[in-house]
Design an enzyme around this catalytic site. Sequence first.
Site, PDB file in Angstrom:
ATOM      1  N   LYS A 204      56.236  86.222  61.282  1.00 49.01           N
ATOM      2  CA  LYS A 204      55.194  85.192  61.125  1.00 49.01           C
ATOM      3  C   LYS A 204      54.430  85.030  62.435  1.00 49.01           C
ATOM      4  CE  LYS A 204      52.822  81.516  60.284  1.00 49.01           C
ATOM      5  NZ  LYS A 204      51.656  81.511  59.400  1.00 49.01           N
ATOM      6  N   ASN A 208      50.012  86.010  63.651  1.00 46.40           N
ATOM      7  CA  ASN A 208      48.982  85.247  64.381  1.00 46.40           C
ATOM      8  C   ASN A 208      48.760  85.785  65.782  1.00 46.40           C
ATOM      9  OD1 ASN A 208      48.361  83.578  62.241  1.00 46.40           O
ATOM     10  ND2 ASN A 208      49.976  82.133  62.754  1.00 46.40           N
ATOM     11  N   CYS A 258      47.601  77.279  64.924  1.00 46.84           N
ATOM     12  CA  CYS A 258      48.338  78.515  64.632  1.00 46.84           C
ATOM     13  C   CYS A 258      48.129  79.521  65.756  1.00 46.84           C
ATOM     14  CB  CYS A 258      47.864  79.093  63.312  1.00 46.84           C
ATOM     15  SG  CYS A 258      47.765  77.874  62.033  1.00 46.84           S
TER      16      CYS A 258
HETATM   17  N1  SAJ Z   1      38.435  83.308  65.489  1.00 44.17           N
HETATM   18  C1  SAJ Z   1      37.633  84.006  66.380  1.00 44.17           C
HETATM   19  N2  SAJ Z   1      37.294  85.296  66.086  1.00 44.17           N
HETATM   20  C2  SAJ Z   1      37.722  85.909  64.943  1.00 44.17           C
HETATM   21  C3  SAJ Z   1      38.542  85.173  64.049  1.00 44.17           C
HETATM   22  C4  SAJ Z   1      38.887  83.880  64.337  1.00 44.17           C
HETATM   23  O1  SAJ Z   1      37.221  83.496  67.419  1.00 44.17           O
HETATM   24  O2  SAJ Z   1      37.375  87.079  64.716  1.00 44.17           O
HETATM   25  C5  SAJ Z   1      38.838  81.941  65.817  1.00 44.17           C
HETATM   26  C6  SAJ Z   1      38.417  80.918  64.779  1.00 44.17           C
HETATM   27  O3  SAJ Z   1      37.123  80.435  65.059  1.00 44.17           O
HETATM   28  C7  SAJ Z   1      39.463  79.839  64.971  1.00 44.17           C
HETATM   29  C8  SAJ Z   1      40.717  80.615  65.363  1.00 44.17           C
HETATM   30  O4  SAJ Z   1      40.266  81.890  65.823  1.00 44.17           O
HETATM   31  O5  SAJ Z   1      39.115  78.981  66.044  1.00 44.17           O
HETATM   32  C9  SAJ Z   1      41.743  80.786  64.251  1.00 44.17           C
HETATM   33  O6  SAJ Z   1      41.058  81.268  63.154  1.00 44.17           O
HETATM   34  P1  SAJ Z   1      41.805  81.874  61.854  1.00 44.17           P
HETATM   35  O7  SAJ Z   1      40.753  82.401  60.982  1.00 44.17           O
HETATM   36  O8  SAJ Z   1      42.879  82.778  62.268  1.00 44.17           O
HETATM   37  O9  SAJ Z   1      42.388  80.600  61.099  1.00 44.17           O
HETATM   38  P2  SAJ Z   1      43.736  79.780  61.079  1.00 44.17           P
HETATM   39  O10 SAJ Z   1      44.307  79.622  62.428  1.00 44.17           O
HETATM   40  O11 SAJ Z   1      43.385  78.556  60.315  1.00 44.17           O
HETATM   41  O12 SAJ Z   1      44.765  80.615  60.140  1.00 44.17           O
HETATM   42  C10 SAJ Z   1      45.642  81.569  60.649  1.00 44.17           C
HETATM   43  C11 SAJ Z   1      45.769  82.660  59.613  1.00 44.17           C
HETATM   44  N3  SAJ Z   1      46.544  83.739  60.161  1.00 44.17           N
HETATM   45  C12 SAJ Z   1      46.049  85.000  60.039  1.00 44.17           C
HETATM   46  O13 SAJ Z   1      44.960  85.215  59.529  1.00 44.17           O
HETATM   47  C13 SAJ Z   1      46.901  86.087  60.596  1.00 44.17           C
HETATM   48  C14 SAJ Z   1      46.475  82.125  58.404  1.00 44.17           C
HETATM   49  O14 SAJ Z   1      46.718  83.167  57.464  1.00 44.17           O
HETATM   50  C15 SAJ Z   1      47.816  81.527  58.813  1.00 44.17           C
HETATM   51  O15 SAJ Z   1      48.540  81.034  57.698  1.00 44.17           O
HETATM   52  C16 SAJ Z   1      47.536  80.378  59.743  1.00 44.17           C
HETATM   53  O16 SAJ Z   1      46.896  80.939  60.919  1.00 44.17           O
HETATM   54  C17 SAJ Z   1      48.862  79.743  60.101  1.00 44.17           C
HETATM   55  O17 SAJ Z   1      49.113  78.650  59.544  1.00 44.17           O
HETATM   56  O18 SAJ Z   1      49.654  80.359  60.806  1.00 44.17           O
END
Ligand code: SAJ
Length: 420
Positions: A204, A208, A258
């Site tokens: 898990k 992330n 996360c």
């Molecule tokens: N972000 C970027 N660039 C990117 C993608 C995201 O800067 O290319 C930023 C977003 O703006 C945000 C952060 O990263 O600030 C996190 O974005 P995210 O899309 O990863 O969203 P989370 O944190 O809500 O969800 C993640 C997801 N994990 C993965 O995609 C591997 C989700 O599936 C998990 O369940 C969640 O973390 C968790 O609860 O762990």
Amino acid sequence: MKITTIGLGYIGLPTSILFATHGHHVRGVDANPAVVETLNQGFIHIEEEGLQKLYNEALQSGSFEASLTPNESDAFIIAVPTPNKQDAYKSCDLSYVISAVESTLPYLEKGNLLIVESTIAPRTTEDVVKPMLEAAGFTIGEDLFLAHCPERVLPGNIAYELVHNPRIIGGVTPACTAVAKAMYQTVVQGELIESSASEAELSKLMENTYRDVNIALANELAKIGLDLEINALKVIEMANRHPRVNLHSPGPGVGGHCLAVDPYFVAAASPTFSPLIQNARRINSSMPDFIVENVEKLMEIASNKKITVFGLTYKGNIDDTRESPAQEISVMLQHAGYDVTEYDPHVAHANIAIEDACRDSSLILVLTDHKEFETIPVSATDVMDTAQILDTKTIVKEHDATLFNLGNMHEAIRKIPQNM
Ligand code: SAJ
């Protein structure tokens, strides 16, 4: 089954509702009386598309109740927060998990199943939770079953992903895995992947961490692009045409509970062997400074110090501002002496008329990719003092202003006389 879920947040509440709408009776427990009261009045307290409708179904079938305390159940699911400690490696604060396990002890009976869904440091289930249950007189895998079953849902799509995403079932023993799998099988249509508890925890966290490291690579590329005056966004777009390349998107930083949290749990557990993970965190955490530094350059030629921040949440189309780089940047700009107006249709205090937010402004700084920001109306840019936009999330499609992003802002900054 009778299920007690402990922690009714972004994961615990949807999980409770899912089980309650699939034939189980669920007692949802939260330490916050306001949460319990709101739920028992029939309302959910988080913004999640379609969840209220599912909650209504659970209530109508009488299969959910909210409470401050657990009661006897066949299964207990723990979904409480695991924030970082403010120590050297920002390690995992297990205090909520430990008190949640303690709250179940008076109600645990032989044959019960206890699941930790919270994202926890590697080896927590084996080295922390299991000894607590053994000290209470249980033999794990025989008269009590213990597993770590992490969630993988994306806020904004939780109800669907809880059902359809593959799910890891990490039992402390094979018998624990089998008992946990039997429960999840009643609600999850995705593949149920069997593993040990420790493998489930680290898997898990690595999901992330993988994302955080890749975002750091994109953010570092944005900095390189500014330095070399090469459009990093075009570079990413072209590189990703390769069938096996997936450069992520640069942005104002990494927020949420996360990606901005989990990698530290790995680094804290194995600091000597995690330099890449630690450096990625440092790069992503440096992005608010990078954005502020370049906003100040863009503002040097402005006639006033008024900036309109578009977006306060940590990512688009949700209301969650936890660990939000957008909020951090807004505060940094205010501390730097700018007159900042915050505009975010998903955040109550910032949900103001867009024209009022932009009036006399010298810059719209887009920090979150809300769908509403795809089009910036002329009525907003017409009332600006200088109609320019810095879109750090590459979300703006239609506008009537000078638009910069993390790929081309060197074009604007290069022209600013250095001696200003
Ligand atoms: N972000 C970027 N660039 C990117 C993608 C995201 O800067 O290319 C930023 C977003 O703006 C945000 C952060 O990263 O600030 C996190 O974005 P995210 O899309 O990863 O969203 P989370 O944190 O809500 O969800 C993640 C997801 N994990 C993965 O995609 C591997 C989700 O599936 C998990 O369940 C969640 O973390 C968790 O609860 O762990």
